[in-house]
Design a protein around this motif. Structure first.
Motif, PDB file in Angstrom:
ATOM      1  N   SER A  62      -2.334 -11.210 -33.992  1.00  0.00           N
ATOM      2  CA  SER A  62      -3.436 -11.167 -34.959  1.00  0.00           C
ATOM      3  C   SER A  62      -2.962 -11.010 -36.395  1.00  0.00           C
ATOM      4  O   SER A  62      -3.708 -11.303 -37.340  1.00  0.00           O
ATOM      5  CB  SER A  62      -4.399 -10.026 -34.608  1.00  0.00           C
ATOM      6  OG  SER A  62      -3.710  -8.779 -34.590  1.00  0.00           O
ATOM      7  N   SER A  63      -1.717 -10.555 -36.589  1.00  0.00           N
ATOM      8  CA  SER A  63      -1.173 -10.350 -37.936  1.00  0.00           C
ATOM      9  C   SER A  63      -0.155 -11.406 -38.336  1.00  0.00           C
ATOM     10  O   SER A  63       0.434 -11.320 -39.414  1.00  0.00           O
ATOM     11  CB  SER A  63      -0.506  -8.966 -38.026  1.00  0.00           C
ATOM     12  OG  SER A  63      -1.409  -7.937 -37.745  1.00  0.00           O
ATOM     13  N   ALA A  64       0.052 -12.401 -37.499  1.00  0.00           N
ATOM     14  CA  ALA A  64       1.138 -13.355 -37.735  1.00  0.00           C
ATOM     15  C   ALA A  64       0.972 -14.121 -39.039  1.00  0.00           C
ATOM     16  O   ALA A  64       1.950 -14.331 -39.768  1.00  0.00           O
ATOM     17  CB  ALA A  64       1.242 -14.327 -36.569  1.00  0.00           C
ATOM     18  N   THR A  65      -0.230 -14.552 -39.361  1.00  0.00           N
ATOM     19  CA  THR A  65      -0.432 -15.349 -40.572  1.00  0.00           C
ATOM     20  C   THR A  65      -0.058 -14.557 -41.817  1.00  0.00           C
ATOM     21  O   THR A  65       0.633 -15.064 -42.719  1.00  0.00           O
ATOM     22  CB  THR A  65      -1.889 -15.827 -40.665  1.00  0.00           C
ATOM     23  OG1 THR A  65      -2.181 -16.660 -39.534  1.00  0.00           O
ATOM     24  CG2 THR A  65      -2.127 -16.625 -41.938  1.00  0.00           C
ATOM     25  N   GLU A  66      -0.490 -13.297 -41.882  1.00  0.00           N
ATOM     26  CA  GLU A  66      -0.142 -12.452 -43.030  1.00  0.00           C
ATOM     27  C   GLU A  66       1.354 -12.153 -43.050  1.00  0.00           C
ATOM     28  O   GLU A  66       1.977 -12.122 -44.125  1.00  0.00           O
ATOM     29  CB  GLU A  66      -0.936 -11.150 -42.975  1.00  0.00           C
ATOM     30  CG  GLU A  66      -2.425 -11.326 -43.243  1.00  0.00           C
ATOM     31  CD  GLU A  66      -3.162 -10.005 -43.143  1.00  0.00           C
ATOM     32  OE1 GLU A  66      -3.583  -9.483 -44.190  1.00  0.00           O
ATOM     33  OE2 GLU A  66      -3.296  -9.504 -42.012  1.00  0.00           O
ATOM     34  N   ALA A  67       1.940 -11.953 -41.884  1.00  0.00           N
ATOM     35  CA  ALA A  67       3.376 -11.691 -41.823  1.00  0.00           C
ATOM     36  C   ALA A  67       4.169 -12.891 -42.324  1.00  0.00           C
ATOM     37  O   ALA A  67       5.170 -12.735 -43.037  1.00  0.00           O
ATOM     38  CB  ALA A  67       3.772 -11.344 -40.392  1.00  0.00           C
ATOM     39  N   VAL A  68       3.735 -14.082 -41.974  1.00  0.00           N
ATOM     40  CA  VAL A  68       4.424 -15.294 -42.419  1.00  0.00           C
ATOM     41  C   VAL A  68       4.352 -15.418 -43.937  1.00  0.00           C
ATOM     42  O   VAL A  68       5.349 -15.778 -44.585  1.00  0.00           O
ATOM     43  CB  VAL A  68       3.828 -16.533 -41.725  1.00  0.00           C
ATOM     44  CG1 VAL A  68       4.279 -17.815 -42.422  1.00  0.00           C
ATOM     45  CG2 VAL A  68       4.241 -16.560 -40.251  1.00  0.00           C
TER      46      VAL A  68
ATOM     47  N   ASN B 233      -5.438 -15.309 -22.072  1.00  0.00           N
ATOM     48  CA  ASN B 233      -5.609 -16.451 -22.976  1.00  0.00           C
ATOM     49  C   ASN B 233      -4.498 -16.397 -24.024  1.00  0.00           C
ATOM     50  O   ASN B 233      -4.683 -15.848 -25.107  1.00  0.00           O
ATOM     51  CB  ASN B 233      -6.975 -16.419 -23.649  1.00  0.00           C
ATOM     52  CG  ASN B 233      -7.194 -17.622 -24.562  1.00  0.00           C
ATOM     53  OD1 ASN B 233      -6.424 -18.589 -24.538  1.00  0.00           O
ATOM     54  ND2 ASN B 233      -8.233 -17.559 -25.378  1.00  0.00           N
ATOM     55  N   PRO B 234      -3.340 -16.969 -23.709  1.00  0.00           N
ATOM     56  CA  PRO B 234      -2.170 -16.821 -24.589  1.00  0.00           C
ATOM     57  C   PRO B 234      -2.134 -17.766 -25.784  1.00  0.00           C
ATOM     58  O   PRO B 234      -1.125 -17.817 -26.491  1.00  0.00           O
ATOM     59  CB  PRO B 234      -1.001 -17.103 -23.647  1.00  0.00           C
ATOM     60  CG  PRO B 234      -1.558 -18.045 -22.635  1.00  0.00           C
ATOM     61  CD  PRO B 234      -2.996 -17.651 -22.444  1.00  0.00           C
ATOM     62  N   SER B 235      -3.185 -18.507 -26.045  1.00  0.00           N
ATOM     63  CA  SER B 235      -3.129 -19.526 -27.098  1.00  0.00           C
ATOM     64  C   SER B 235      -2.855 -18.921 -28.475  1.00  0.00           C
ATOM     65  O   SER B 235      -2.087 -19.489 -29.268  1.00  0.00           O
ATOM     66  CB  SER B 235      -4.424 -20.343 -27.120  1.00  0.00           C
ATOM     67  OG  SER B 235      -5.541 -19.509 -27.343  1.00  0.00           O
ATOM     68  N   THR B 236      -3.466 -17.783 -28.781  1.00  0.00           N
ATOM     69  CA  THR B 236      -3.242 -17.150 -30.080  1.00  0.00           C
ATOM     70  C   THR B 236      -1.798 -16.685 -30.206  1.00  0.00           C
ATOM     71  O   THR B 236      -1.153 -16.859 -31.242  1.00  0.00           O
ATOM     72  CB  THR B 236      -4.187 -15.957 -30.282  1.00  0.00           C
ATOM     73  OG1 THR B 236      -5.545 -16.422 -30.218  1.00  0.00           O
ATOM     74  CG2 THR B 236      -3.967 -15.300 -31.631  1.00  0.00           C
ATOM     75  N   TRP B 237      -1.275 -16.101 -29.132  1.00  0.00           N
ATOM     76  CA  TRP B 237       0.121 -15.672 -29.138  1.00  0.00           C
ATOM     77  C   TRP B 237       1.055 -16.867 -29.285  1.00  0.00           C
ATOM     78  O   TRP B 237       2.007 -16.826 -30.065  1.00  0.00           O
ATOM     79  CB  TRP B 237       0.439 -14.912 -27.844  1.00  0.00           C
ATOM     80  CG  TRP B 237       1.911 -14.673 -27.673  1.00  0.00           C
ATOM     81  CD1 TRP B 237       2.660 -13.703 -28.261  1.00  0.00           C
ATOM     82  CD2 TRP B 237       2.811 -15.457 -26.879  1.00  0.00           C
ATOM     83  NE1 TRP B 237       3.986 -13.825 -27.881  1.00  0.00           N
ATOM     84  CE2 TRP B 237       4.099 -14.893 -27.027  1.00  0.00           C
ATOM     85  CE3 TRP B 237       2.659 -16.572 -26.046  1.00  0.00           C
ATOM     86  CZ2 TRP B 237       5.228 -15.407 -26.390  1.00  0.00           C
ATOM     87  CZ3 TRP B 237       3.783 -17.090 -25.411  1.00  0.00           C
ATOM     88  CH2 TRP B 237       5.047 -16.509 -25.579  1.00  0.00           C
TER      89      TRP B 237
ATOM     90  N   GLU C  20       4.945 -19.838 -32.831  1.00  0.00           N
ATOM     91  CA  GLU C  20       5.322 -21.064 -33.536  1.00  0.00           C
ATOM     92  C   GLU C  20       5.296 -20.863 -35.050  1.00  0.00           C
ATOM     93  O   GLU C  20       6.191 -21.337 -35.772  1.00  0.00           O
ATOM     94  CB  GLU C  20       4.383 -22.187 -33.114  1.00  0.00           C
ATOM     95  CG  GLU C  20       4.575 -22.612 -31.657  1.00  0.00           C
ATOM     96  CD  GLU C  20       3.386 -23.350 -31.080  1.00  0.00           C
ATOM     97  OE1 GLU C  20       2.463 -23.694 -31.863  1.00  0.00           O
ATOM     98  OE2 GLU C  20       3.362 -23.575 -29.863  1.00  0.00           O
ATOM     99  N   GLN C  21       4.281 -20.162 -35.563  1.00  0.00           N
ATOM    100  CA  GLN C  21       4.210 -19.864 -36.991  1.00  0.00           C
ATOM    101  C   GLN C  21       5.412 -19.051 -37.450  1.00  0.00           C
ATOM    102  O   GLN C  21       6.055 -19.357 -38.464  1.00  0.00           O
ATOM    103  CB  GLN C  21       2.942 -19.059 -37.301  1.00  0.00           C
ATOM    104  CG  GLN C  21       1.661 -19.823 -37.438  1.00  0.00           C
ATOM    105  CD  GLN C  21       0.545 -18.872 -37.853  1.00  0.00           C
ATOM    106  OE1 GLN C  21      -0.027 -18.157 -37.031  1.00  0.00           O
ATOM    107  NE2 GLN C  21       0.256 -18.845 -39.128  1.00  0.00           N
ATOM    108  N   LEU C  22       5.691 -17.989 -36.719  1.00  0.00           N
ATOM    109  CA  LEU C  22       6.773 -17.086 -37.108  1.00  0.00           C
ATOM    110  C   LEU C  22       8.132 -17.782 -37.050  1.00  0.00           C
ATOM    111  O   LEU C  22       8.988 -17.569 -37.915  1.00  0.00           O
ATOM    112  CB  LEU C  22       6.769 -15.853 -36.204  1.00  0.00           C
ATOM    113  CG  LEU C  22       5.594 -14.899 -36.433  1.00  0.00           C
ATOM    114  CD1 LEU C  22       5.429 -13.950 -35.243  1.00  0.00           C
ATOM    115  CD2 LEU C  22       5.779 -14.109 -37.725  1.00  0.00           C
TER     116      LEU C  22
END
Length: 303
Positions: A168-174, A200-204, A209-211
């Motif tokens: 849930s914090s990946a976008t801000e972390a990136v 539902n692992p889609s968000t993870w 991939e983002q990170l």
């Protein structure tokens, strides 16, 4: 997966393995580890309800766990709660290193209350031989100026950042990491999936991939997944480990047991067996060497 459990791991004839994620703690030191008190709910650690991880985990406990393995190097990761007491844990770890020979290196706590607090803590750490960097997790304000000072200071001193980020914090972390392309950073616990991600692992998957693609080219730890998966079933682990390896590659991935936290779900040897077998099937012995030794040596330096 094979039905028989080997007595040592991993394959590939490694002379030693690096366990990059171990928490040494003294349950009697409630001043340093208040979350180990019997009255505390351990849910924030991601362990199953009722699981007991409140016991101390010291050198002899770790030695018993690794005696049937080729683990020869250990990285301690801070698990204290109070950043003001960082020096007390550092002193405890240096005594442990002197007496027992491990952990070979350690990652400390950092006070993010202000830029000056960051600078002061990092300067104090430099006197300790086992110090390699600091850990940040559960960030609630990614605009905190202390985080940028931390990254700049770590780059300037050649130290590393262990970063705990939930999907849930990946976008801000990136966004944060993209501002510091020279930072040596490792993403803990395979992007730290939560129990809600299991069904539902889609968000993870998207977060991983983002990170993996952000500017500092972060490393990643294949660790801590037992907290979410809460099983010892190898086939359950496979798609999670494979996705991490597909995103980061073996050159940026390293193994960590997350003991004693993951001991609430799985024993030390079976956990290593599961992870090493999946890595071997994904990329052969070359991948095993990287994930279980070489990547850690490159990232954390001489061990």
């Amino acid at each position: 997966m094979s039905s028989e459990t080997p007595t040592t791991w991993p394959p590939g004839g490694l002379d030693f393995i690096v366990d990059t994620h171990v928490h040494f703690w003294d349950a009697a030191r409630v001043d340093l580890y208040p979350h180990l008190a019997p009255s505390v709910d351990r849910g924030s650690l991601g362990v199953p309800a009722g699981a007991d991880i409140g016991a101390s985990y010291g050198p002899e406990d770790h030695r018993m766990n690794v005696e049937a393995t080729a683990v020869g190097r250990t990285v301690h990761i801070n698990a204290m709660r109070d950043p003001k007491r960082f020096q007390q844990e550092a002193e405890m770890l240096e005594v442990m290193r002197s007496r027992y020979g491990f952990p070979q290196v350690w990652i400390g706590k950092i006070d993010l209350s202000s830029p000056d607090a960051v600078r002061s803590a990092l300067a104090s750490y430099e006197k300790f031989p086992g110090y390699r960097g600091v850990r940040v997790l559960a960030v609630t304000d990614w605009s905190n100026a202390a985080l940028d000072v931390l990254a700049e200071s770590l780059v300037a001193t050649g130290r590393v950042l262990d970063l705990g980020v939930h999907p849930s914090s990946a976008t801000e972390a990136v966004r944060y990491l993209d501002r510091h392309p020279g930072l040596s950073v490792v993403i803990e616990h395979a992007g730290w999936p939560e129990q809600s991600d299991v069904s539902n692992p889609s968000t993870w998957r998207s977060a991983v991939e983002q990170l993996s693609a952000c500017r500092p080219s972060p490393h990643v730890k294949i660790s801590g997944m037992a907290m979410a998966l809460q099983t010892t079933d190898a086939e359950t682990y496979r798609p999670w480990i494979v996705h991490v390896l597909d995103a980061f590659g073996a050159d940026r991935a390293m193994y960590g047991s997350n003991f004693p936290v993951d001991s609430a779900v799985v024993d030390y040897l079976p956990l290593g067996n599961v992870c090493s077998e999946v890595v071997a099937q994904w990329g052969g012995e070359n991948a095993v060497r990287r994930v279980f030794r070489d990547t850690a040596l490159s990232f954390y330096g001489p061990l």
